[in-house]
Design a protein around this motif. Structure first.
Motif, PDB file in Angstrom:
ATOM      1  N   SER A   1       0.931  -1.297   0.073  1.00  0.00           N
ATOM      2  CA  SER A   1      -0.006   0.113  -0.010  1.00  0.00           C
ATOM      3  C   SER A   1       0.757   1.294  -0.132  1.00  0.00           C
ATOM      4  O   SER A   1       0.739   2.111  -0.753  1.00  0.00           O
ATOM      5  N   ILE A   2       1.965   1.209   0.763  1.00  0.00           N
ATOM      6  CA  ILE A   2       2.796   2.420   0.774  1.00  0.00           C
ATOM      7  C   ILE A   2       3.649   2.608  -0.557  1.00  0.00           C
ATOM      8  O   ILE A   2       3.510   3.548  -0.935  1.00  0.00           O
ATOM      9  N   ALA A   3       3.978   1.405  -1.101  1.00  0.00           N
ATOM     10  CA  ALA A   3       4.574   1.448  -2.394  1.00  0.00           C
ATOM     11  C   ALA A   3       3.585   2.213  -3.468  1.00  0.00           C
ATOM     12  O   ALA A   3       4.120   2.918  -4.124  1.00  0.00           O
ATOM     13  N   GLN A   4       2.525   1.796  -3.566  1.00  0.00           N
ATOM     14  CA  GLN A   4       1.365   2.366  -4.407  1.00  0.00           C
ATOM     15  C   GLN A   4       1.037   3.601  -4.146  1.00  0.00           C
ATOM     16  O   GLN A   4       1.173   4.255  -5.142  1.00  0.00           O
ATOM     17  N   GLU A   5       0.936   3.909  -2.949  1.00  0.00           N
ATOM     18  CA  GLU A   5       0.540   5.431  -2.883  1.00  0.00           C
ATOM     19  C   GLU A   5       1.790   6.293  -3.141  1.00  0.00           C
ATOM     20  O   GLU A   5       1.636   7.555  -3.683  1.00  0.00           O
ATOM     21  N   ASN A   6       3.054   5.955  -2.924  1.00  0.00           N
ATOM     22  CA  ASN A   6       4.229   6.833  -3.208  1.00  0.00           C
ATOM     23  C   ASN A   6       4.412   6.765  -4.791  1.00  0.00           C
ATOM     24  O   ASN A   6       4.964   7.573  -5.373  1.00  0.00           O
ATOM     25  N   ALA A   7       4.062   5.435  -5.479  1.00  0.00           N
ATOM     26  CA  ALA A   7       4.177   5.510  -6.781  1.00  0.00           C
ATOM     27  C   ALA A   7       3.265   6.554  -7.411  1.00  0.00           C
ATOM     28  O   ALA A   7       3.759   7.193  -8.475  1.00  0.00           O
ATOM     29  N   LYS A   8       2.176   6.798  -7.002  1.00  0.00           N
ATOM     30  CA  LYS A   8       1.215   7.670  -7.565  1.00  0.00           C
ATOM     31  C   LYS A   8       1.643   8.967  -7.286  1.00  0.00           C
ATOM     32  O   LYS A   8       1.533   9.860  -8.099  1.00  0.00           O
ATOM     33  N   LEU A   9       2.632   9.371  -6.348  1.00  0.00           N
ATOM     34  CA  LEU A   9       2.955  10.708  -5.998  1.00  0.00           C
ATOM     35  C   LEU A   9       4.095  11.336  -6.833  1.00  0.00           C
ATOM     36  O   LEU A   9       4.292  12.577  -7.309  1.00  0.00           O
ATOM     37  N   ILE A  10       4.772  10.217  -7.416  1.00  0.00           N
ATOM     38  CA  ILE A  10       5.785  10.566  -8.425  1.00  0.00           C
ATOM     39  C   ILE A  10       5.548  10.207  -9.752  1.00  0.00           C
ATOM     40  O   ILE A  10       6.422   9.996 -10.645  1.00  0.00           O
ATOM     41  N   ASN A  11       3.958  10.127 -10.033  1.00  0.00           N
ATOM     42  CA  ASN A  11       3.773   9.698 -11.231  1.00  0.00           C
ATOM     43  C   ASN A  11       4.048   8.644 -11.932  1.00  0.00           C
ATOM     44  O   ASN A  11       4.411   8.531 -13.089  1.00  0.00           O
TER      45      ASN A  11
END
Length: 378
Positions: free
Chosen positions: A346-356
């Motif tokens: 979940s943390i990986a996914q949310e951070n991936a969204k943040l950096i497009n």
């Protein structure tokens, strides 16, 4: 009353043993509706069974089966289809039966006028539309309620799991710290106890970091700080760190970026990229008892793809779509099997969204998983 163009989607079945009545009805209303006609109740039933009929209009006096009997049949087999009875002034009993047994929307006395019948048809179809919309809303509310209850259940289980995960390292710290008070323990035991305390402290810090990280991501209390850096250097750093983590296991960790320019500089948030890949590697180690894990990258035009492949247990097909969701059933099952809070993906996914970036996964049970982080560089 003027009906809108959307009414054309409705299918109306008109049943009457008088061909002239059928012809007049069809000629009158065919521009507004899809008209099906039948000269007997038996023929009408065949049409009902083979077409999606929205409204049935039937004359009462017909040979073999009356209009009420036909509408009663349609009510029992197709209760959502509305019904209108055409009858004469003298058919009071038929009207009562139609209302009580066939649940007709309305009865219309013959001879009917185009304007009044059109209004009644429009009212019947609108009532049916409202009833269908009400059913859809009830079903949507039911699904939403079930989803909310499931989410609450998983959140409750997460809290229980969190309590357990915190107590485990805390017990280690408290227990072995108290053993250190004993002056009689030898140097090797003391060193062993200190090592356990250090590991327990690190485990506790990871738990706290995960909770803080997911809380900040959920509440959008995060800042993206882009910078230029060498991707190979970051991957080598991760490779060295995680090699230390698995040195006492049956795993091997490979780094494969041979096709990638060693001097390649990328622009993104280095800390968030590091967090994403760390969580993907942690996840791979957690679900790979033996075999190998590979960290690799390729460049395709303006796109950089970073892969974390493992030869672990794999992910069930029905969990692929939910594996990145917080408090999902897939996450819960993974936590039950391996321990931990299960927030890594979940943390990986949310951070991936943040950096497009885009995070995807392919997996087969018993063969392993491949996670891919796609970054667009312009």
């Amino acid at each position: 009353m003027t009906l809108t163009a959307t009414m054309e989607k409705y299918n109306i079945l008109y049943v009457d043993d008088e061909p002239s009545n059928l012809r007049i009805f069809k000629d009158t209303f065919r521009r507004s509706f899809n008209i099906h006609i039948a000269t007997s109740a038996k023929e009408g039933i065949q049409i009902l069974d083979n077409h999606n009929i929205d409204l049935i209009i039937s004359d009462q006096r017909m040979p073999e089966m009356t209009g009420v009997e036909l509408l009663k049949y349609s009510f029992q087999k197709y209760p959502k289809t509305n019904r209108i009875l055409l009858t004469g002034y003298s058919d009071i009993k038929a009207i009562e039966e139609a209302i009580n047994q066939a649940r007709v929307f309305q009865y219309v006395q013959k001879p009917w006028s185009e304007k009044s019948l059109l209004e009644i048809i429009g009212d019947a179809l609108r009532v049916q539309e409202l009833e269908e919309e009400n059913e859809r809303q009830k079903e949507a509310l039911k699904i939403a309620k079930e989803k909310a209850e499931k989410s609450d259940q998983l959140k409750t289980e997460f809290i229980y799991n969190l309590t357990h995960e915190i107590r485990t390292p805390m017990n280690g710290i408290i227990g072995f710290a108290s053993l250190l008070e004993n002056d009689d323990i030898d140097k090797s035991d003391r060193k062993h106890y200190l090592k356990i305390i250090q590991n327990s402290t690190s485990q506790l810090l990871r738990i706290i970091d995960d909770i803080l990280e997911i809380s900040q991501l959920v509440t959008k209390q995060v800042n993206v700080q882009k910078s230029e850096f060498n991707l190979n250097d970051l991957l080598k750093e991760l490779h060295s760190l995680f090699n230390l983590k698995i040195k006492d296991s049956k795993l091997q960790l490979f780094l494969n970026c041979d096709s990638f320019n060693t001097d390649e500089v990328i622009t993104t948030d280095r800390a968030r990229l590091y967090t994403i890949l760390s969580n993907l590697l942690d996840n791979a180690i957690k679900f790979t008892n033996e075999g190998h894990i590979e960290l690799s990258c390729i460049k395709e035009n303006d796109t950089i793809k970073i892969f974390v492949r493992d030869t672990g247990i794999g992910i069930p097909e029905n969990s692929i779509q939910t594996i990145f969701q917080r408090f999902s059933q897939a996450e819960k099952d993974a936590v039950n099997k391996s321990g931990g809070l299960g927030l890594g993906l979940s943390i990986a996914q949310e951070n991936a969204k943040l950096i497009n970036g885009e995070l995807s996964v392919e997996s087969k049970i018993g063969e392993g998983s491949t996670f891919c982080l796609t970054l667009l560089q312009k």
